[in-house]
Write a protein that holds these residues in place. Sequence first.
Motif, short mmCIF file in Angstrom:
data_model
loop_
_atom_site.label_atom_id
_atom_site.label_comp_id
_atom_site.label_asym_id
_atom_site.label_seq_id
_atom_site.Cartn_x
_atom_site.Cartn_y
_atom_site.Cartn_z
N SER A 210 93.13 -64.43 94.11
CA SER A 210 92.98 -64.12 95.54
C SER A 210 94.25 -63.52 96.10
CB SER A 210 92.67 -65.42 96.27
OG SER A 210 93.80 -66.27 96.15
N GLN D 156 78.88 -60.24 85.07
CA GLN D 156 78.97 -61.36 86.01
C GLN D 156 79.33 -60.90 87.41
OE1 GLN D 156 81.91 -63.27 83.56
NE2 GLN D 156 80.45 -64.86 82.98
N ASP D 157 79.78 -59.68 87.52
CA ASP D 157 80.23 -59.20 88.82
C ASP D 157 80.37 -57.67 88.72
OD1 ASP D 157 81.21 -59.09 91.42
OD2 ASP D 157 82.91 -60.43 91.04
N GLY D 193 83.61 -57.41 92.71
CA GLY D 193 82.62 -57.37 93.79
C GLY D 193 82.68 -58.58 94.71
N LYS D 194 83.02 -59.74 94.12
CA LYS D 194 83.08 -60.96 94.93
C LYS D 194 84.40 -61.12 95.65
CE LYS D 194 79.86 -63.15 91.76
NZ LYS D 194 79.83 -63.71 90.39
N GLY D 195 85.29 -60.14 95.55
CA GLY D 195 86.49 -60.15 96.38
C GLY D 195 87.81 -60.37 95.67
N GLU D 226 84.60 -51.54 98.85
CA GLU D 226 83.30 -51.95 99.42
C GLU D 226 82.31 -50.78 99.33
OE1 GLU D 226 82.07 -54.85 100.04
OE2 GLU D 226 84.04 -55.62 99.43
#
Lengths: 238, 238, 238, 238, 238, 238
Positions: A210, D156-157, D193-195, D226
């Motif tokens: 993150s 997974q992403d 994709g999940k950040g 995005e």
Amino acid sequence: MRPSGRAADALRSIVLEPGVARHAEGSCRIRMGVTEVLCTASVEPRVPPFLRNKGEGWVTAEYGMLPRATHSRGEREAARGKQSGRTQEIQRLIGRALRAVVDRKAMGEMAITLDCDVITADGGTRCAAITGAWVALHQAFEHCVLKNTIRRNPLQDQVAAISCGIWKGEPVLDLDYAEDSAAGADANFVLAGKGGIIEVQGTAEGAPFSDEQFLRLLALARQGTEQLFAAQRKAIHR
Amino acid sequence: MRPSGRAADALRSIVLEPGVARHAEGSCRIRMGVTEVLCTASVEPRVPPFLRNKGEGWVTAEYGMLPRATHSRGEREAARGKQSGRTQEIQRLIGRALRAVVDRKAMGEMAITLDCDVITADGGTRCAAITGAWVALHQAFEHCVLKNTIRRNPLQDQVAAISCGIWKGEPVLDLDYAEDSAAGADANFVLAGKGGIIEVQGTAEGAPFSDEQFLRLLALARQGTEQLFAAQRKAIHR
Amino acid sequence: MRPSGRAADALRSIVLEPGVARHAEGSCRIRMGVTEVLCTASVEPRVPPFLRNKGEGWVTAEYGMLPRATHSRGEREAARGKQSGRTQEIQRLIGRALRAVVDRKAMGEMAITLDCDVITADGGTRCAAITGAWVALHQAFEHCVLKNTIRRNPLQDQVAAISCGIWKGEPVLDLDYAEDSAAGADANFVLAGKGGIIEVQGTAEGAPFSDEQFLRLLALARQGTEQLFAAQRKAIHR
Amino acid sequence: MRPSGRAADALRSIVLEPGVARHAEGSCRIRMGVTEVLCTASVEPRVPPFLRNKGEGWVTAEYGMLPRATHSRGEREAARGKQSGRTQEIQRLIGRALRAVVDRKAMGEMAITLDCDVITADGGTRCAAITGAWVALHQAFEHCVLKNTIRRNPLQDQVAAISCGIWKGEPVLDLDYAEDSAAGADANFVLAGKGGIIEVQGTAEGAPFSDEQFLRLLALARQGTEQLFAAQRKAIHR
Amino acid sequence: MRPSGRAADALRSIVLEPGVARHAEGSCRIRMGVTEVLCTASVEPRVPPFLRNKGEGWVTAEYGMLPRATHSRGEREAARGKQSGRTQEIQRLIGRALRAVVDRKAMGEMAITLDCDVITADGGTRCAAITGAWVALHQAFEHCVLKNTIRRNPLQDQVAAISCGIWKGEPVLDLDYAEDSAAGADANFVLAGKGGIIEVQGTAEGAPFSDEQFLRLLALARQGTEQLFAAQRKAIHR
Amino acid sequence: MRPSGRAADALRSIVLEPGVARHAEGSCRIRMGVTEVLCTASVEPRVPPFLRNKGEGWVTAEYGMLPRATHSRGEREAARGKQSGRTQEIQRLIGRALRAVVDRKAMGEMAITLDCDVITADGGTRCAAITGAWVALHQAFEHCVLKNTIRRNPLQDQVAAISCGIWKGEPVLDLDYAEDSAAGADANFVLAGKGGIIEVQGTAEGAPFSDEQFLRLLALARQGTEQLFAAQRKAIHR
């Protein structure tokens, strides 16, 4: 508790020995714990073809590892007939890092090659190479000033590098080999003495990390390089 | 008076430091005056294809020089993409020299690679490599005995090497770089602890030399290797 | 009795045919028993970069073996993409041996390349190459004198080479392949016409050899090269 | 106003065309403005040696550039006989980026090679390659599910990449070649994709950059990816 | 009158000497005027990986030229580290030509390598290599029949090759080097003993040639190969 | 009926798109059915060393194939470290074919490199490359005329190429991959717009072919290239 037993923000023991190479214009042996890299700076009075007659100098780097610097013997790149992608990536990084703090106009048309050869590997060799190469480069420039081939030392700032990682979710400073193998993310920070970021390379080896984690790694790196900058200053004033 | 100021039959100062390489099964750093070579011995539990299922072991060597081991920087062989003829000639010599004193049947099917990397060059690097590699090899074999992978140390004798040359008509022992460049002939002797000749390579670089000169060189070499054998024995008994 | 049935001091039959190569400035086909090497000397009116503007010439050699010169086919070095260590070692030896008898100042700035290609191999190819290359080089220099590109032939002496070995404890001259494979020691001697030693390379393949054995090998070599020198003189006076 | 006339946070026009390669299991042509990269995914039913019998799959990448993808013709790497350090660095990055979102256990023992070949270069080719390769990889996995060689798609992403830089002190998104050449810093962000952050590579080409600047680059990158994620989703649902 | 003084349809003198190579299973030295090529055939009891367990044999060729086979010395391909495009093109042609007349099923799983090494070059070396290699291959197959490793000679026909060209508008047979350099077109014909065309390679080096010219070249080639076929038959019946 | 369902004398659909490459002085994408080749022409204001100061220009070609242009992925030549013999043979052919219709004196000392990269392969790639490269070369020369670096377009004629083969005894035009694999003979014809033969390469892959068959292949090729010449003219006049 991390594998090395060190605190999350503790560097390994640092030893910088300038002037160890008998023949080179500049040199420094750097030890970060068990990791040991010999850095030499070789001055040549000409630049590569793409820079000829531009009045600028050049600084480049080459990186190598003795075959038995590692736990199990690695193939000798000279015998295999080519440098691995990893080697090329590292030596390009070292060259960029050092060029970022050199006033190449002030060098005039000369080239310096930084050879960084790993004698013993225990994680963090590319960062140690950058930190040690800066001392070797400083010594080589001082040599040129003494010889009157340049008027002043063209180094504009210090540069040092350190790796950080996330170990069991915890940001930690200066990974050794065992920690690096187990870390969930690994980032190398090349920072300037005056505080700026010269290069950042962060890789999530397990789960992506993150923004907060990344910022904590950066803060650790800044703390670690402060100690490296101090060690460099001490080494060049010996 | 020869350039180094040494007597005709004087070796340079010798330092043998066994066990210096953190990861290798055997290692030795050898210094002959300024010349410094790091020798490591790496054990692998398999032999090259030409020896498979013959119940014998193999000992081989690789040789390299850090780019700035020399007065002016040499090109990195890994970057150039091949080993020079000189490098190949030297590593073949080191391998032959060590194999001459190993009972390869007693090794069983395992291979040892001796990496001899020159940290600083000042003449006599191939000879120093052989002398140091013997100590590294001895240590590696002892390691295998301890690990019970072999029953006894398969080394049957010591081996050491020294160069001699003719300087202003005078045979002298253990040439350094300045002397070697000026010598009229240059011979490398690889001798066994029990007195035999394992390998001789003599080259007249100016005028051809006579049989008498050659015999005096051999006598000097024998005298020099006696000291090297003593230093080796001391190193392995530390 | 040695495998070839020859006396200990007997050479194989020697045939030297100068001038066999249609296009070369100098050439010689040499046969030593079954071994056959084609030697050519090629003159070029320029020297390699390291000798430019020094007023000296250069003599160098390249060595090759046709893939089926040997009992079983060897890989073609051009296809494999590199010359073996053995090839490089041999061609460096041939070059040194010939340069030892050339007055390079008298050549002026020109270079001669000696190509020694083994058509059939039966032991002793490097020695045959040296002996034959001397004839090719002599012819090339004579060609230059005729063309007035040099004033006199810069060869100062003859050079020839022969191998000796120890077979069942007995020193023998001029090993063929079968003998070489079985010999306990193998030495190549490069000798000058006036008697001096130009290069010696002796290797104990089994037990180390003694000084006495070595001296007997040298005496045999001297006896053998006397015949080779005579054959060379005959070849250049045809 | 930046050279391209775009707003600081504006991407170039994006076109993703899946399935363009006649023979490949998966493929995608990606255009980011003028930059065009052809990505193919090739499935092979075996893994490299280091993964054999571990029940895991492998995803790797190769990168190339047509010689005249660039303003002036670049040398063909196949003709030069080796891939540049830049090429190797890029293909290692692409491979790592894609592996970060693949459940390799779910692949079983199969390997997918992503070939990313630049047809036209105008900055940002490595980022475009990652974004396009994800679509090609998705298509290849769907192909395997259809053929019943795997049970479910192991992705997974999503993963996409974009470059940002500092142009006249101003952070800007998606540099084209002209902007990249003039930028004071250049950072490539590989985001999930999940950040999360998968990889960050930031280089100060002029002055080092500050933490604040770096965070603004990261925010721009997140905004840019995005849009790339949306384009990828659209491409795989065609 | 053509440069060589030969009639338009005259071959150079042909000499085929089978069995010249001491160690090879088959061999033939071919001389076409000054051009001289040594062809050897080496039998190995295994096939390349792509043919394993298919019950077929393989025939392949390698081609080389001694550095001083030509008027001015050519670089040694082994030293340069790769075979030229010309060399590869020629050796692929030789291999295809010979395979066209071999019943590879009848060989069983064995491979024959034809080494064609040019000792002296004066035009037409690839054609001479094909014509000579057929004799070497025939001899190697007869050797295998004698050794009972195959039941019958798998050669189904003869194959020979000849070059033709257009010299001052006139079709002529069997170009030597001087003629080839001056010719307006150059064609190599590989023909079968029973009359068919195995391979044609025609190149207009100046003006394109017409169908009529091409047919006259083919007629000349057929006339020339008749003589070569006769010489081959004589060679194998010696 | 041939595998493609086409009549014996039917070409595949032809599409020539000039000017597709953003940066190149000349370019053309050619599609022959599924086969797709991107041809670019790059102008450089200097010639290779062997032509310096001769007042002539040079035209050369390089050929490559994207790894997944084919049914199963081929190894990337840049990664393997060398171009295959097939690649070199093809790029030499393309270069010769184009040089045959260029007035190199009229070019002056400049060089044009034709890069022909196969995007999708389905047979006939070398022929398509020649046909497309002619359009790219034409465009590059027009560009030079516009820029006043040459006075007139040095192209003297058109050049196009097509393959023919014998399928079940029947001569057919323009083989696709499936047909080529099954054909008994395969010939590539490079023809000039004015009717002459520039290059012929015919190979009997099964039984040798007769003169009559060869003439019918030539007639088919002439018919096919007429259509290619028309397509080229249309492309350059768009």
